[in-house]
Write a protein that holds these residues in place. Structure first.
Motif, PDB file in Angstrom:
ATOM      1  N   UNK A  82       0.837  -1.183   0.000  1.00 38.02           N
ATOM      2  CA  UNK A  82       0.000   0.000   0.000  1.00 38.02           C
ATOM      3  C   UNK A  82       0.880   1.243   0.000  1.00 38.02           C
ATOM      4  N   UNK A  83       0.459   2.275  -0.732  1.00 35.97           N
ATOM      5  CA  UNK A  83       1.262   3.485  -0.848  1.00 35.97           C
ATOM      6  C   UNK A  83       1.246   4.320   0.413  1.00 35.97           C
ATOM      7  N   UNK A  84       1.969   3.896   1.422  1.00 36.42           N
ATOM      8  CA  UNK A  84       2.098   4.632   2.685  1.00 36.42           C
ATOM      9  C   UNK A  84       3.527   5.154   2.805  1.00 36.42           C
ATOM     10  N   UNK A  85       3.711   6.460   2.971  1.00 37.53           N
ATOM     11  CA  UNK A  85       5.067   6.989   3.182  1.00 37.53           C
ATOM     12  C   UNK A  85       5.740   6.377   4.401  1.00 37.53           C
ATOM     13  N   UNK A  86       7.057   6.279   4.330  1.00 37.79           N
ATOM     14  CA  UNK A  86       7.851   5.708   5.412  1.00 37.79           C
ATOM     15  C   UNK A  86       8.411   6.808   6.308  1.00 37.79           C
ATOM     16  N   UNK A  87       8.660   6.440   7.552  1.00 38.60           N
ATOM     17  CA  UNK A  87       9.346   7.339   8.468  1.00 38.60           C
ATOM     18  C   UNK A  87      10.825   7.388   8.081  1.00 38.60           C
ATOM     19  N   UNK A  88      11.395   8.598   8.079  1.00 35.25           N
ATOM     20  CA  UNK A  88      12.818   8.780   7.783  1.00 35.25           C
ATOM     21  C   UNK A  88      13.490   9.470   8.961  1.00 35.25           C
TER      22      UNK A  88
ATOM     23  N   UNK B 298       5.061  21.483  11.108  1.00 38.92           N
ATOM     24  CA  UNK B 298       4.777  21.481  12.549  1.00 38.92           C
ATOM     25  C   UNK B 298       5.264  20.209  13.232  1.00 38.92           C
ATOM     26  N   UNK B 299       5.640  19.197  12.445  1.00 34.83           N
ATOM     27  CA  UNK B 299       6.150  17.959  13.030  1.00 34.83           C
ATOM     28  C   UNK B 299       5.076  16.985  13.452  1.00 34.83           C
ATOM     29  N   UNK B 300       3.940  16.987  12.741  1.00 33.40           N
ATOM     30  CA  UNK B 300       2.830  16.121  13.144  1.00 33.40           C
ATOM     31  C   UNK B 300       2.524  15.009  12.145  1.00 33.40           C
ATOM     32  N   UNK B 301       3.169  14.995  10.981  1.00 27.04           N
ATOM     33  CA  UNK B 301       2.887  13.956   9.977  1.00 27.04           C
ATOM     34  C   UNK B 301       4.188  13.417   9.389  1.00 27.04           C
ATOM     35  N   UNK B 302       4.088  12.261   8.748  1.00 30.68           N
ATOM     36  CA  UNK B 302       5.262  11.607   8.173  1.00 30.68           C
ATOM     37  C   UNK B 302       5.681  12.270   6.865  1.00 30.68           C
ATOM     38  N   UNK B 303       4.713  12.614   6.012  1.00 32.34           N
ATOM     39  CA  UNK B 303       5.052  13.193   4.706  1.00 32.34           C
ATOM     40  C   UNK B 303       4.445  14.579   4.569  1.00 32.34           C
ATOM     41  N   UNK B 304       4.672  15.208   3.422  1.00 28.02           N
ATOM     42  CA  UNK B 304       4.277  16.596   3.227  1.00 28.02           C
ATOM     43  C   UNK B 304       2.913  16.806   2.619  1.00 28.02           C
ATOM     44  N   UNK B 305       2.081  15.764   2.502  1.00 29.62           N
ATOM     45  CA  UNK B 305       0.758  15.977   1.911  1.00 29.62           C
ATOM     46  C   UNK B 305      -0.041  16.985   2.732  1.00 29.62           C
TER      47      UNK B 305
END
Length: 468
Positions: free
Chosen positions: A213-219, A421-428
């Motif tokens: 599934x197209x889920x961004x990964x934590x980096x 703000x540091x609340x999500x994994x990706x920039x969407x």
């Protein structure tokens, strides 16, 4: 010595030299350039030149050109390549990957499609140069699910490239292309997406190629260290890779003669850029100009002006996630400094969408919010829930059922979700909030006129024992 500024000195196209494009060619003359014609017009000469150099020297040429990624972020391409783990002399080259971002799902963006439609071998040559320079063994072109015709074009061009010794066991022009004392073999594949916007995010793209599934990964870890199938991976955009043949052919100094230097002390914006202009203009389409061209010049001189002789009102500079340029920002320069100078997220894909004086900006904000709500992958709660709340508020404002406190609430939600703000994994979520809040801030009067005033009763007391 004065800084290099935009001079409009481009006298021929770079990326579009085989694709007739105004002002140097007519659209009606376009056709797909296949292998034989591509070679006859100088194609794959740059790859042969690259193969005569050491891989690290090819990377150094790209670094010196200061080519910045054309997919939206604008990160220096050559610098990204250097993040890969070094291969020591005599060390075998194990699986290392190139993921080519041809997803192009950003609304208002259709520049990469032009290159794939009419000059697919330019992309394949860029891929081959990148693979040789970075010692990458496999490349996957991740193409947008809706690009059915373009996928077939790439498959045909790729078959020709295998047949002619670009890729495969007897590939890279049948040279020894040594990286560790053994012949270097490069393979390339087309991987079709399923139509999800989130797969344009680089780690979401990797997940999709792996069949997940197209889920961004934590980096971290970052893709250069642990990317596709857990191996070192480079991710580049179609337009970025298509610049490589001309850089290797003419050299980095030639590339740096195009475009502009930074006016705010940042990295320069060198080279040409494809700009897909849409919206309320007389002649929409894809144009190629040096970075730094003013938006007004692009619209009035090359796109025939605002449609119907109306006045300019606003513009999205490069994909809806970048936010909006206001009525007083028509002269904004289309380079990588645009974010810091005009309060937008950035240049993005540099594909402007133009709005005329009759555009309802409340409806624009609501429609953009609807898109991001639909495309959120749902992995991060602030994005999943906040996108829905924001869309509901904007729908209420558009319908005239909101109060002034809803304007404040919408802006509060917009500024509290995203990677910044540091609340999500990706920039969407950042794309969602920048689009909404720049429209609300720059066209606040339109929003205020659609809502009912909120009255908060104020009670005063005199003394400790006073009653309200």
């Amino acid at each position: 010595m004065p800084k290099k500024t935009y001079q409009n000195t481009l006298n021929e196209h770079v990326l579009c030299r085989r694709i007739p494009t105004p002002p140097f060619g007519e659209i009606k003359d376009r056709h797909t350039v296949w292998y034989d014609e591509y070679v006859q017009t100088g194609g794959y000469a740059a790859l042969r030149k690259a193969l005569s150099m050491k891989p690290d020297d090819v990377t150094e040429q790209v670094k010196q050109s200061q080519l910045r990624g054309r997919g939206g972020a604008g990160f220096p391409c050559g610098l990204k390549w250097t993040f890969l783990p070094k291969i020591q002399p005599g060390q075998a080259v194990e699986n290392r990957y190139l993921a080519v971002n041809a997803d192009e799902s950003e609304p208002g963006t259709f520049k990469d499609r032009l290159l794939i439609d009419f000059d697919p071998h330019q992309l394949l040559e860029g891929i081959a140069i990148c693979m040789y320079a970075c010692r990458l063994t496999k490349a996957y072109i991740f193409i947008r699910g809706e690009y059915h015709h373009q996928a077939h074009v790439l498959e045909k061009a790729l078959a020709q490239a295998y047949e002619q010794g670009i890729f495969g066991e007897r590939g890279l022009i049948n040279s020894d292309a040594n990286t560790a004392g053994e012949k270097f073999v490069a393979h390339c594949y087309v991987h079709r997406g399923a139509g999800a916007y989130i797969c344009g995010e680089e780690t979401g793209l990797l997940e999709a190629i792996e069949g997940n599934r197209g889920w961004p990964r934590i980096k971290p870890p970052f893709p250069a260290i642990k990317g596709l199938f857990g191996r070192p991976t480079i991710i580049n955009n179609v337009e970025t890779l298509s610049h490589l043949p001309s850089i290797i052919e003419h050299g980095p100094a030639w590339f740096c003669e195009q475009g502009v230097e930074s006016s705010v002390g940042g990295p320069p914006s060198f080279g040409t850029k494809l700009m897909g202009v849409s919206g309320h203009v007389e002649r929409p389409g894809v144009y190629e100009f040096e970075l730094g061209i003013p938006l007004r010049t692009l619209v009035e001189k090359y796109c025939g002006g605002v449609r119907g002789g109306k006045k300019y009102k606003a513009a999205i500079p490069g994909g809806v996630s970048m936010g909006i340029l206001g009525t007083d920002q028509f002269d904004a320069e289309l380079d990588f400094d645009i974010g810091r100078k005009y309060n937008v997220l950035g240049l993005g894909t540099a594909c402007p969408t133009i709005f005329d004086e009759d555009t309802d900006m409340v409806a624009v904000a609501r429609n953009i919010s609807r898109f991001f709500k639909h495309e959120s992958c749902g992995q991060c709660t602030p994005c999943r829930e906040g996108s829905g709340w924001l869309f509901q508020l904007l729908s209420r404002i558009e319908a005239g059922d909101a109060r002034t406190k809803d304007l404040d609430l919408a802006l509060e939600i917009a500024t509290s979700m995203g990677t910044m703000p540091g609340t999500t994994i990706c920039g969407l979520a950042d794309g969602h909030n920048w689009a909404v809040r720049t429209i609300m801030n720059k066209f606040h009067d339109e929003f205020a006129a659609r809502v009912q005033p909120t009255y908060v009763p104020v009670r005063m007391t005199v003394g400790a024992s006073a009653k309200g």
